[in-house]
Enzyme design. Structure first.
Site, PDB file in Angstrom:
ATOM      1  N   LYS A  67      -1.991   0.673  -8.870  1.00  0.00           N
ATOM      2  CA  LYS A  67      -3.235   0.287  -8.253  1.00  0.00           C
ATOM      3  C   LYS A  67      -4.474   0.027  -9.209  1.00  0.00           C
ATOM      4  CE  LYS A  67      -1.668   2.511  -4.130  1.00  0.00           C
ATOM      5  NZ  LYS A  67      -2.177   3.534  -2.914  1.00  0.00           N
ATOM      6  N   GLY A 101      -6.898  -0.990   0.125  1.00  0.00           N
ATOM      7  CA  GLY A 101      -7.033  -2.245   1.160  1.00  0.00           C
ATOM      8  C   GLY A 101      -5.671  -2.943   1.184  1.00  0.00           C
ATOM      9  N   ARG A 152       1.450   4.991  -3.591  1.00  0.00           N
ATOM     10  CA  ARG A 152       2.024   4.646  -2.487  1.00  0.00           C
ATOM     11  C   ARG A 152       1.527   3.363  -1.851  1.00  0.00           C
ATOM     12  NH1 ARG A 152       2.749   9.093   2.121  1.00  0.00           N
ATOM     13  NH2 ARG A 152       4.370   9.687   0.562  1.00  0.00           N
ATOM     14  N   ASP A 162      -3.365  13.208   2.781  1.00  0.00           N
ATOM     15  CA  ASP A 162      -3.477  12.001   3.682  1.00  0.00           C
ATOM     16  C   ASP A 162      -1.921  11.299   3.725  1.00  0.00           C
ATOM     17  OD1 ASP A 162      -4.660   8.905   2.374  1.00  0.00           O
ATOM     18  OD2 ASP A 162      -4.683   9.733   4.443  1.00  0.00           O
ATOM     19  N   SER A 201      -8.233   5.661   2.114  1.00  0.00           N
ATOM     20  CA  SER A 201      -7.999   6.564   3.390  1.00  0.00           C
ATOM     21  C   SER A 201      -7.897   7.949   2.681  1.00  0.00           C
ATOM     22  CB  SER A 201      -6.644   6.216   4.002  1.00  0.00           C
ATOM     23  OG  SER A 201      -5.406   6.300   2.918  1.00  0.00           O
ATOM     24  N   SER A 233      -1.504   8.164   1.272  1.00  0.00           N
ATOM     25  CA  SER A 233      -1.293   8.153   0.085  1.00  0.00           C
ATOM     26  C   SER A 233      -0.262   8.998  -0.421  1.00  0.00           C
ATOM     27  CB  SER A 233      -2.670   8.718  -0.801  1.00  0.00           C
ATOM     28  OG  SER A 233      -3.605   8.324  -0.169  1.00  0.00           O
ATOM     29  N   THR A 252      -3.946   4.625   0.367  1.00  0.00           N
ATOM     30  CA  THR A 252      -4.463   4.880  -0.977  1.00  0.00           C
ATOM     31  C   THR A 252      -5.382   5.893  -1.061  1.00  0.00           C
ATOM     32  OG1 THR A 252      -4.489   2.543  -1.514  1.00  0.00           O
ATOM     33  CG2 THR A 252      -5.959   3.909  -2.706  1.00  0.00           C
ATOM     34  N   ASP A 302      -3.340   7.111  -6.609  1.00  0.00           N
ATOM     35  CA  ASP A 302      -1.968   7.214  -6.154  1.00  0.00           C
ATOM     36  C   ASP A 302      -1.098   5.954  -6.438  1.00  0.00           C
ATOM     37  OD1 ASP A 302      -1.364   6.823  -2.757  1.00  0.00           O
ATOM     38  OD2 ASP A 302      -3.167   6.073  -3.837  1.00  0.00           O
TER      39      ASP A 302
END
Lengths: 273, 235
Positions: A72, A86, A58, A205, A168, A208, A40, A56
């Protein structure tokens, strides 16, 4: 006092009975199965008329992308939304539960919910579970006292900020915010900054990816822009179709018999019943 | 709860097979202010008298008609504080249902759960039955519905019903006036006329309360301005 005849799931929450055993097992090298994390990049910022949240889409299960287009940004109240990073189950369950509590509170008071109410309900719950409920949240909304943006960490601490990132991909997104954020952004400037920050997370990242969701909350109005940007389109099938040759070509035919006759071995004693 | 002296039920059978406490509860309801409900073809209306004990009471702070969910409303006759407790419990049950099944609670389910709570209080230790009868108005997939719930915990679906002080006159009036194909507006007019029948003093937007739910499935209490409009039409 009275016997409840309504079947509701057992209340009382997390049972810590097996934690010691799990600890002992992982020291011996047996690890519990990994659960679905959202990896995330989630962000929020305050602009001149309210709050913009971005995320995002994913969801990862270790090294595998298990959901390419998950949601999300969770609904808390008509004027409050919450992004979650998380463990996906934790963020969904906790936001759902607090959303329900806010609804009951609205009935009792007859008033619009305040962001600090949602904040306090969330942080109390997370602190109670001492960080075992792994939900890192970005909570934003507009109420009678103005626009508010908060971050909530899994152990229950909170921050109040004009712009925030979690997950992240938070460092990648924060880099965009730190260089481009200013006070008094207009709605379009705010949305494009949020999109830039999320895209920075998506491309830099691993946790994500996929699409960008945006939610704009102003006084008395909200816009939930699901899949506002799709920077990772998937080309599924070649438009011409694929053509494979119908069968493999036969080059040579040769038959080799294995044995001319079958040998019979003398039968042993019959089995005793 | 359950002190040794009161761990038995306060509601016990009489030799004739009646639960006297419930009869008394119904009497408490019967001396409460009149309330009524009418189910129309495209909605439901519930209404009640709002007689305040003194002119000094701020009538805007008193709300007798409450919503339990966005599409279910309720009104009562009897003891106000008992009503408050029931509303709180019902709202919580509606939310729990929604949490569990992710669907808005159907009207029949909410009525059944509320009735269950009311019945528990006739069979538990150290408690007394609720001194209210409820009229629950809702609109869900099955269409408009009106239910009456009694202190005993029994509930019935009604096309039109009344409770409280003037119940017999009101019901007779409703029986005469009710038609199956009534529209919501007609139902509001009929409700106002029924309230007027037994009203002591001048009826106005300050001393009645009306709640409606139409095909939009949103329960709302009418503002005093809207009530004035309806009253003017009725005159």
């Amino acid at each position: 006092m009275s016997n409840s005849t309504v079947d509701v799931p057992l209340q009382g929450g997390f049972s810590f009975d097996l934690c010691r055993r799990n600890d002992m097992l992982s020291k011996k090298g047996v690890n519990p199965p990994s659960y679905r994390k959202t990896g995330t990049t989630i962000v929020g910022l305050i602009f001149q008329d309210g709050v913009i949240l971005g995320a995002d889409t994913r969801a990862t299960e270790g090294p595998i992308v298990c959901d390419k287009n998950c949601e999300k940004i969770h609904y808390m109240a008509p004027n409050i939304y919450c992004c979650g990073a998380g463990t996906a189950a934790d963020t969904e369950a906790v936001t759902d539960m607090v959303s329900s509590q806010l609804q009951l509170h609205r009935y009792h008071t007859g008033r619009e919910s305040r962001v600090v109410t949602a904040l306090t309900l969330l942080k109390k719950h997370l602190f109670n579970y001492q960080g075992y409920v792994q939900a890192a949240l970005v909570l934003g909304g507009v109420d009678c006292t103005g626009p508010h943006l908060h971050t909530i960490y899994p152990h229950g601490s909170t921050d109040t900020l004009p712009f925030a990132t979690m997950g992240s991909g938070s460092l990648a997104a924060m880099a965009m915010f730190e260089s481009k954020y200013k006070e008094g952004l207009t709605k379009d400037e705010g949305i494009s900054l949020v999109v830039e920050a999320i895209c920075s997370g998506i491309f830099n990242d691993l946790g994500s990816g996929s699409n960008v969701d945006v939610c704009v909350i102003t006084k008395g109005h909200k816009e939930y822009l699901r899949n506002h940007l799709l920077p990772n389109p998937r080309t599924y099938i070649s438009s011409k179709g694929y053509s494979f040759p119908k069968k493999t070509e036969v080059l040579l035919t040769k038959i080799t018999p294995l044995k001319e006759k079958v040998e019979i071995i003398e039968a042993g004693e019959a089995m005793e019943e | 709860m359950g002190d040794s002296q009161y761990s038995f039920s306060l509601t016990t059978f009489s030799p004739s097979g009646k639960l006297v406490q419930i009869e008394h509860a119904l009497t408490a309801v019967g001396s409460g202010q009149t309330s009524l409900g009418i189910k129309a073809a495209n909605g439901v209306v519930i209404a009640t008298e709002k007689k305040l004990p003194s002119i000094l009471v701020d009538e805007t702070s008193v709300q007798k008609i409450q919503s339990l969910t966005p599409n279910i409303g309720v009104v009562y006759s009897g003891m106000g504080p008992d009503f408050r407790v029931l509303v709180r419990k019902s709202r919580k049950q509606a939310e729990q249902y929604h949490r569990l099944y992710k669907e808005p609670i159907p009207v029949t389910q909410l009525v059944r759960e509320t009735a269950t709570v009311m019945q528990e209080f006739t069979q538990s230790g150290g408690v007394r039955p609720f001194g209210v009868s409820l009229l629950v108005a809702g609109f869900d997939d099955k269409g408009p519905q009106l239910y009456q719930v009694d202190p005993s915990g029994s509930y019935f679906s009604w096309k039109a019903s009344a409770m409280g002080k003037n119940v017999s006159n009101a019901k007779t009036f409703l029986e005469k006036r009710y038609t199956d194909d009534m529209e919501l507006d007609d139902a509001v007019h009929t409700a106002i006329l029924t309230l007027k029948e037994g009203f002591e003093g001048q009826i106005s937007s300050k001393n009645i309360e009306i709640g409606i739910i139409g095909a939009d499935k949103k329960f709302r209490v009418l503002t005093p301005g809207e009530i004035d409009d309806y009253l003017a039409e009725v005159e």
